[in-house]
Design an enzyme around this catalytic site. Sequence first.
Site, PDB file in Angstrom:
ATOM      1  CG  HIS A 194     -38.810 -57.203  14.839  1.00  0.00           C
ATOM      2  ND1 HIS A 194     -39.732 -56.272  15.483  1.00  0.00           N
ATOM      3  CD2 HIS A 194     -39.044 -57.985  13.717  1.00  0.00           C
ATOM      4  CE1 HIS A 194     -40.974 -56.892  14.866  1.00  0.00           C
ATOM      5  NE2 HIS A 194     -40.490 -57.722  13.737  1.00  0.00           N
ATOM      6  NE  ARG A 301     -39.152 -59.942  10.281  1.00  0.00           N
ATOM      7  CZ  ARG A 301     -38.821 -61.195  10.232  1.00  0.00           C
ATOM      8  NH1 ARG A 301     -37.766 -61.504   9.633  1.00  0.00           N
ATOM      9  NH2 ARG A 301     -39.613 -62.019  11.254  1.00  0.00           N
ATOM     10  NE  ARG A 337     -43.343 -57.643   7.500  1.00  0.00           N
ATOM     11  CZ  ARG A 337     -43.074 -58.270   8.807  1.00  0.00           C
ATOM     12  NH1 ARG A 337     -43.611 -59.280   9.195  1.00  0.00           N
ATOM     13  NH2 ARG A 337     -41.820 -57.723   9.478  1.00  0.00           N
ATOM     14  NE  ARG A 471     -41.764 -60.568  18.105  1.00  0.00           N
ATOM     15  CZ  ARG A 471     -42.098 -60.580  16.771  1.00  0.00           C
ATOM     16  NH1 ARG A 471     -43.129 -60.333  16.282  1.00  0.00           N
ATOM     17  NH2 ARG A 471     -41.034 -60.820  16.065  1.00  0.00           N
ATOM     18  CB  CYS A 508     -42.706 -66.566   7.440  1.00  0.00           C
ATOM     19  SG  CYS A 508     -43.762 -65.289   7.386  1.00  0.00           S
TER      20      CYS A 508
HETATM   21  C1  PEP Z   1     -44.171 -62.826  12.702  1.00  0.00           C
HETATM   22  O1  PEP Z   1     -44.776 -62.221  13.346  1.00  0.00           O
HETATM   23  O2  PEP Z   1     -44.019 -64.034  12.992  1.00  0.00           O
HETATM   24  C2  PEP Z   1     -43.366 -62.714  11.752  1.00  0.00           C
HETATM   25  C3  PEP Z   1     -42.669 -63.270  10.756  1.00  0.00           C
HETATM   26  O3  PEP Z   1     -43.270 -61.228  11.762  1.00  0.00           O
HETATM   27  P1  PEP Z   1     -42.211 -60.356  12.625  1.00  0.00           P
HETATM   28  O4  PEP Z   1     -41.312 -61.326  13.360  1.00  0.00           O
HETATM   29  O5  PEP Z   1     -41.297 -59.671  11.781  1.00  0.00           O
HETATM   30  O6  PEP Z   1     -43.202 -59.669  13.482  1.00  0.00           O
HETATM   31 MG    MG Z   2     -45.101 -60.220  13.018  1.00  0.00          MG
END
Ligand code: PEP
Ligand code: MG
Length: 578
Positions: A194, A301, A337, A471, A508
């Site tokens: 993030h 977000r 969201r 991630r 997204c």
């Molecule tokens: C995703 O997981 O691809 C997403 C858009 O949400 P975030 O990156 O905020 O977890």
């Molecule tokens: Mg996500």
Amino acid sequence: MRRVFAGSTAAPGMALGRVRLERPARFSIDNTPLPDDEVEHEVARLEHAFAAAREDMAELRRKLHGALAREVGEFIDAHSQLLDDPELIEGLRAMIRKGHYRAAAALKAQRDRLIAVFEAMDDPYLRSRGEDVEHVIARVQRALARQASSEEKKLATRVGEILVTESVAPGELAHLASHGILAVVADSGSPYSHSAILARSLHLPMLVNAKGVLEDLRDGDLALVDGVRSEVVVHPAAQDLAQFRNWQRDAQREGRRLARLAGAETRTRDGHKLRLYANAERPEDIERARNLGVAGIGLYRTEFLFLAHEGLPSEDEQFATYRDAILSAGGLPVTIRTLDLGADKADSAGLTVASEPNPALGVRGVRLSLRLPDVFVTQLRAILRASCYGPVRILVPMVSDAAEVVQVRMMLEECARDLRTAGHEIPDQFELGAMVEVPAAAINVRALLDVADFLAIGSNDLTQYVLAADRNNDQLGGLYRPAHPAVLRVLAWVIGRARMARKPVCLCGEIAGDPAFAPVLVALGLEDFSMLPDRILGQRDALSRCDRRRLRAMAPRLLRAHDNGELSALLGNVSPSA
Ligand code: PEP
Ligand code: MG
């Protein structure tokens, strides 16, 4: 001497500036001996830190009332006495003057010695007093660290610095950007975190996973952050500076070329119309996106509002934020969201959540919201109240089961009823969507399509869950690949099913704005893309070079590819490499 440190580019761009080091606690005790001419300054720093700690205690004492004042007051008095202990302070002064210790190192050595003395005592009460020593010394250490950071801040006013740190939390980034930091280099982290997403949104070049920088760089070193080569060059040579100037010139030229695409429609080479939406974290993102010509906000977000706030934002505060976002969108739909936090971030958002061994697989996103109905209802009410200022879609993160969407819809309807009864203007209809980020939701997407009005594919999380590769874990960079054939097959399945059900499906995750992914996503039939505003023009340009008919015909072959090599061979030079 010129040195190069390799990292991974989390936010693109280049920056040239002076290093500002922010070392984590494990580096903060500097054990190197003090030079003679710094001894008296160090004694003064120690004395200031004691004075500041005393002032903290006095302040605390003043704030206590009633029974608390009696109970806690006793501890405070005991701690204050320790802070006034002449033997302790004299001992520390002597360590600095005679032993050439730095103040923090002297404090640590004294702490270790005193704790050992207390631990050796038989009397349990006296033994427990060791804790008091520990707390008092920690308080003085904090006061010393505050001094250090205000000294660092003075350095920061020299404008044009590159922050070199272990890792940086999303909440800190906005603050750093507004204080003139040019770029961030982190020793750990991943381009899909993030923080990385926010750095891209703030146009703050950022390198992560740059090993060795904390040990080897010094405050004030001149450094070039090179997001093109994913490296930091310390003491750059003439050829590095020339490269930087070329990059600046090219970036300006490319910016001018792409600027001509602002406000244009997005069409493939063969004329098929696509819709580009923006991901937004801040009102400025919405403003910017609108000027670029987007179909709406595909992902707003809300966690950043919670993370940047002391404690939980109230219903009215949330309402005002959402309303302003909707107003800035000027009539375009805004997809808000609901909160996507888990045990790893809930604390910083003012929520108390039990820590979990495995937060990514734990109580996260809608799971957390459904377990904290008070917090969730506050957010739903704020969104509903804001929704009479423009078209709003409500999106639920981390859905793994259609029943979660049904439950949210019931809660929404109840909130809408309560608000109407209380005299609020609430639209009759609201669209409720589900994020597809969990493999179960993707595989069983037909169940989701029965209960959701639209889908948003969160490929950042979907990739980590399909590949079981965190991630945020920089050790797994090579395994975390959104272009993995398994991920592409899941994407194709979800997009295909949504199209058959005639329900909107938008992607997204970060790949939606990556020009390298444009041909693959067009081949899979994607028509709605949501990305950071910065990515809109580049992606519009990349999509305009895709021949949709040819790519759609190629889709079955792409999906049969066993690996990225085969994918690249099919797509030529434009295939995704990530
Ligand atoms: C995703 O997981 O691809 C997403 C858009 O949400 P975030 O990156 O905020 O977890
Ligand atoms: Mg996500």
